[in-house]
Every structure is written in structure tokens, then in C-alpha cells.
Write an enzyme that holds these catalytic residues in place. Structure first.
Site, mmCIF file in Angstrom:
data_model
loop_
_atom_site.group_PDB
_atom_site.id
_atom_site.type_symbol
_atom_site.label_atom_id
_atom_site.label_comp_id
_atom_site.label_asym_id
_atom_site.label_seq_id
_atom_site.Cartn_x
_atom_site.Cartn_y
_atom_site.Cartn_z
ATOM 1 N N ILE A 5 79.712 56.816 48.265
ATOM 2 C CA ILE A 5 80.558 57.979 47.981
ATOM 3 C C ILE A 5 81.763 58.019 48.915
ATOM 4 O O ILE A 5 82.861 58.398 48.519
ATOM 5 C CB ILE A 5 79.754 59.310 48.022
ATOM 6 C CG1 ILE A 5 80.555 60.438 47.380
ATOM 7 C CG2 ILE A 5 79.351 59.685 49.426
ATOM 8 C CD1 ILE A 5 80.691 60.321 45.900
ATOM 9 N N SER A 36 79.240 55.897 61.568
ATOM 10 C CA SER A 36 78.397 55.075 60.707
ATOM 11 C C SER A 36 77.980 53.827 61.473
ATOM 12 O O SER A 36 78.729 53.334 62.315
ATOM 13 C CB SER A 36 79.155 54.666 59.449
ATOM 14 O OG SER A 36 78.349 53.854 58.628
ATOM 15 N N ARG A 37 76.822 53.329 61.155
ATOM 16 C CA ARG A 37 76.368 52.069 61.747
ATOM 17 C C ARG A 37 76.782 50.885 60.886
ATOM 18 O O ARG A 37 76.537 49.745 61.239
ATOM 19 C CB ARG A 37 74.848 52.092 61.904
ATOM 20 C CG ARG A 37 74.380 53.125 62.902
ATOM 21 C CD ARG A 37 72.857 53.046 63.085
ATOM 22 N NE ARG A 37 72.422 54.183 63.860
ATOM 23 C CZ ARG A 37 71.833 55.258 63.349
ATOM 24 N NH1 ARG A 37 71.596 55.334 62.063
ATOM 25 N NH2 ARG A 37 71.464 56.245 64.116
ATOM 26 N N LYS A 57 79.151 66.718 48.006
ATOM 27 C CA LYS A 57 78.143 67.281 47.109
ATOM 28 C C LYS A 57 76.795 66.609 47.251
ATOM 29 O O LYS A 57 76.773 65.445 47.598
ATOM 30 C CB LYS A 57 78.614 67.191 45.674
ATOM 31 C CG LYS A 57 78.713 65.729 45.209
ATOM 32 C CD LYS A 57 78.930 65.639 43.741
ATOM 33 C CE LYS A 57 79.100 64.233 43.312
ATOM 34 N NZ LYS A 57 77.919 63.421 43.250
#
Length: 148
Positions: free
Chosen positions: A13, A35-36, A89
Site C-alpha cells: 500500500i 521499515s526494516r 485504511k
């Protein structure tokens, strides 16, 4: 002046709509990611939001693209760091949890934007036209009752 924004959670997303939209915008600059799995984006990547904020002091907003369960802690961190927040969302695992996000934003004096599914997109343009030239005001003591 552009808004320095970070994306928290770089999965499908984030990569499909969020990153291209940020890249195409003249109002936002991708300042980093939490983020990894995102060391391919050419921006600072960190394991936590506080770590990213330390590395990118001008960071002013985040787009949270993580799964709904566990978002409350990330949203709280963002507000504690003085950031404005957009949440992908569905915004929360439950409606009551989403309502708490609004209280958190209010207490922090920051902006909160909760997105929802594209199936509602056909109503966006008519709503934008209807809101044009109107002011939204809070009615009464209940925090969810708004009217033009």
C-alpha cells in the site's frame, strides 16, 4: 516550502499509491521511512519513529501504512514527537480505537487524517464541491457532531 513526511510501514500500500503520490507532489518531500524492508528508497530508513525523527529533525508529518492492530502506539509516538498524522485504511481495528485517535490529536494539537476505502471515492468530488466556501464548526459538547 514542502512538508517533510515519512512513511511508516513500507509494504504494497505504501509502494503503490503513497510513495508515487508523494514523489509527484510539490507539497510533500519524502524525508524518510520507518521499515526494516525499505533501504532501496534513497532516504533515511529507521526501525522506529523516534529513531527516524532523531535522524531527520525537520520531519513534520507521517503517513502510517502499517496493519491496524498496533497502530495506536505508533500514532501516540508521532503525536509525542510533534508530528501530524495520516493513517491508511482501515484506520483502526475498532471504531472506539479510532475515536481515541481523535482525542490524541486534539490533546497534542496536531492534525489527524484517517483515510478510508476507495469504494467511497465517488463521493469525494461532490463532497468537495459542497464544502467549497463553507466553514465546518463543532456543534455542542460531543466531539463527533460536525455541521457546515
Amino acid at each position: 516550502m514542502t512538508i517533510e513526511i515519512a512513511v511508516v510501514g513500507v509494504g504494497k500500500i505504501a509502494r503503490d499509491p503513497h510513495l508515487p503520490t508523494i514523489a509527484a507532489s510539490d507539497r510533500f518531500t519524502l524525508a524518510g521511512v520507518v521499515s526494516r524492508h525499505a533501504d532501496d528508497l534513497g532516504v533515511p530508513a529507521a526501525a522506529t519513529l523516534p529513531e527516524l525523527k532523531q535522524r531527520v529533525p525537520d520531519l513534520s508529518a507521517v503517513s502510517i501504512c502499517t496493519p491496524p492492530i498496533g497502530r495506536a502506539a505508533v500514532i501516540a509516538q508521532a503525536f509525542d514527537l510533534g508530528l501530524d498524522v495520516m493513517v491508511e485504511k482501515p484506520p483502526a481495528a475498532t471504531i472506539s480505537e479510532a475515536e481515541r485517535f481523535a482525542d490524541m490529536a486534539r490533546a497534542a494539537g496536531r492534525s489527524l487524517y484517517l483515510t478510508w476505502h476507495s469504494r467511497e471515492a465517488n463521493g469525494v468530488e461532490p463532497l468537495r464541491r459542497w464544502l467549497e466556501g463553507r466553514a465546518i464548526q463543532l456543534l455542542g459538547p460531543h466531539p463527533r457532531r460536525w455541521a457546515p
